[in-house]
Design an enzyme around this catalytic site. Structure first.
Site, PDB file in Angstrom:
ATOM      1  N   GLY A 157      -5.439  -4.488  -2.969  1.00  0.00           N
ATOM      2  CA  GLY A 157      -4.587  -4.353  -4.004  1.00  0.00           C
ATOM      3  C   GLY A 157      -4.057  -3.004  -3.953  1.00  0.00           C
TER       4      GLY A 157
ATOM      5  N   GLY B 259     -10.951  -1.777   0.662  1.00  0.00           N
ATOM      6  CA  GLY B 259      -9.843  -1.212  -0.264  1.00  0.00           C
ATOM      7  C   GLY B 259     -10.071   0.149  -1.168  1.00  0.00           C
TER       8      GLY B 259
ATOM      9  CE  LYS C 164     -11.406  -5.320   5.059  1.00  0.00           C
ATOM     10  NZ  LYS C 164     -11.094  -6.266   4.149  1.00  0.00           N
TER      11      LYS C 164
ATOM     12  CB  VAL D 227      -0.929  -0.085   1.273  1.00  0.00           C
ATOM     13  CG1 VAL D 227      -1.951   1.282   1.329  1.00  0.00           C
ATOM     14  CG2 VAL D 227      -1.965  -1.245   1.368  1.00  0.00           C
TER      15      VAL D 227
ATOM     16  N   GLY E  43      -1.724 -17.127  -4.278  1.00  0.00           N
ATOM     17  CA  GLY E  43      -1.552 -15.946  -3.765  1.00  0.00           C
ATOM     18  C   GLY E  43      -2.887 -15.440  -3.375  1.00  0.00           C
TER      19      GLY E  43
ATOM     20  CB  ILE F  78     -15.378   0.275  -2.487  1.00  0.00           C
ATOM     21  CG1 ILE F  78     -14.896  -1.138  -3.258  1.00  0.00           C
ATOM     22  CG2 ILE F  78     -16.754   0.661  -2.495  1.00  0.00           C
ATOM     23  CD1 ILE F  78     -15.638  -2.109  -2.649  1.00  0.00           C
TER      24      ILE F  78
END
Ligand code: HSE
Length: 439
Positions: A312, A131, A202, A13, A184, A133
């Site tokens: 990601g 992430g 979350k 990140v 992965g 969004i």
């Protein structure tokens, strides 16, 4: 003069965020006012995917959060410590904070936001849920005039990937998990994802924003997907459902009689994570693979759904950088009063109802002796506890045992569990291998 960033961490990140800020052409012009002033890393020797002057990198993270030159601290190291202590130290030194750390915010949000409010700084966390969004700022700002009734999300990409593959390939949990680890998509230690803990962090954050109070993480009911079997996925499919790991924060429905209604004035919330049968026509049923989606229901908006990549480097950097931009804009405006749409001013804890008070539909699978009257006995037990059945199917056998699947109408969970406890004592009942809630 540029706004100076102190970035803690240069992993996936952190690297994505540096790349986005450095490659600012065609993005918001305010990004040009951002200066990557210090970046804290564990080792100076590692080869990096970004070009940064040597003078910017340091292993002394504490020096970054106490440096008078730093305006904004961006915490992207993850984990509980030293992340929590560094965030608190940054606040103590008057820094605004951007963090992607759902684990720290869901456990220490009270401490962190109390300190931030006292110090007059902002703590921004768009990247902590979903992430890339945008869902934190929409809940805080764009949707804040609504009375929110429910927030229902697929907020963990790993488990959604595993369940999607189990569904499409008819494979078992263990086989798909092993393959996901090889590719992965799942961590070597998948606990936080597959046991629902990441989703619980979350939803506690989303619930706090949607229902304007603090949430104790230990009040969030949490069940993961390890026990979801391919048999249940196949039955669910026949009955018109897909199985998803849902994170739900909802104003609890009133229990049906004979139980007294929960006092509407106390109006407790149900905040939970568990595998759920979702009707195929429901908007969340078609969210597949690693994608995340969050459905917000309220008045007068009705329904709005946010969909996108839940993890990601690029997507998460987009969320982190949008928080940085908000802060840059705020620092460049002249008002001395904190912006209430950016602070967290919650004072009280939300009242969370115990899971026994949940009113929901259930799916249950029974293995029983193949004898006359077994379905009748199940029905009698259910009737005794006010459990009404929507459907009963007996399509198969597992060896000598008959397999019976029921879907109930809405029932109080405590009543349903009492009925199941009695059913377990029936001589004809071998076992109850599956018990899932239905949306
Ligand atoms: N482990 C998370 C997931 C991504 O699988 O969705 C980071 O929040």
């Amino acid at each position: 003069m540029g706004v100076k960033l102190g970035i803690l961490g240069l992993g996936t990140v952190g690297t994505g965020t540096v790349q986005l800020i450095q490659d600012h052409a065609g993005r918001h012009p305010l990004l040009q006012d951002v200066e990557i002033y210090r970046v804290g890393v564990r080792s100076l020797d590692k080869t990096r995917a970004v070009n940064l002057p040597e003078s910017v990198l340091t292993t002394d993270l504490k020096a970054i959060v106490t440096d008078p030159q730093v305006d904004i601290v961006v915490e992207v190291i993850g984990g509980l410590e030293p992340a929590r202590s560094l965030i608190l130290k940054a606040i103590e030194h008057g820094k605004h904070v951007v963090t992607a750390n759902k684990a720290v915010i869901s456990r220490f949000g009270d401490e962190i936001f109390t300190a931030a409010n006292k110090a007059g700084v902002y703590v921004m966390l768009e990247a902590a849920v979903g992430g890339g969004i945008p869902v934190i700022q929409p809940l805080k700002q764009s949707l804040s005039v609504n009375r929110i009734h429910a927030v229902t999300g697929i907020v963990n990409g790993t488990t959604n990937y595993i369940l999607t593959r189990m569904q499409t390939e008819g494979s078992s949990f263990d086989d798909v998990l092993a393959d996901a680890q090889r590719l992965g998509y799942a961590e070597a230690d998948p606990t936080a994802d597959v046991d629902g803990l990441d989703a619980a962090d979350k939803i506690s954050i989303l619930a706090s924003l949607a229902f304007a109070g603090r949430i104790k993480l230990q009040d969030v009911y949490c069940e993961g997907i390890r026990q979801v079997s391919k048999t249940d996925i196949a039955y669910a499919d026949k009955l018109g459902f897909v199985i998803k790991l849902l994170a739900i924060a909802k104003q609890n429905s009133l229990p049906p009689s004979p139980h007294p209604p929960i006092s509407p004035s106390s109006s407790p919330l149900s905040v939970r994570v568990h595998p759920t049968l979702v009707p195929k026509a429901h908007p969340l049923a078609s969210i597949n693979g690693v994608y995340n989606a969050i459905l917000v229901e309220g008045e007068p908006i009705r329904q709005v759904m946010f969909f996108g990549p839940g993890a990601g480097a690029g997507p998460t950097a987009s969320a982190v950088s949008s928080d940085i931009l908000h802060l840059v804009a705020t620092l460049k405006s002249s008002t001395a009063t904190p912006n209430p749409l950016l602070t967290c001013g919650h004072q009280d804890y939300c009242q969370i109802a115990p899971i026994e008070e949940l009113v929901t539909r259930f799916y249950a699978r029974f293995l029983t002796k193949d004898q006359p009257g077994v379905i009748g006995k199940l029905g009698t037990c259910f009737g005794k506890y006010g459990v009404s059945l929507e459907s009963v199917v007996q399509t198969g056998f597992q060896g000598e045992l008959a397999e019976i699947v029921v879907v109930t109408h809405d029932v109080r969970e405590g009543d349903f569990r009492q009925a199941l406890a009695e059913i377990r004592t029936l001589e004809a009942v071998d076992s109850i291998p599956s018990l899932l809630r239905v949306l």
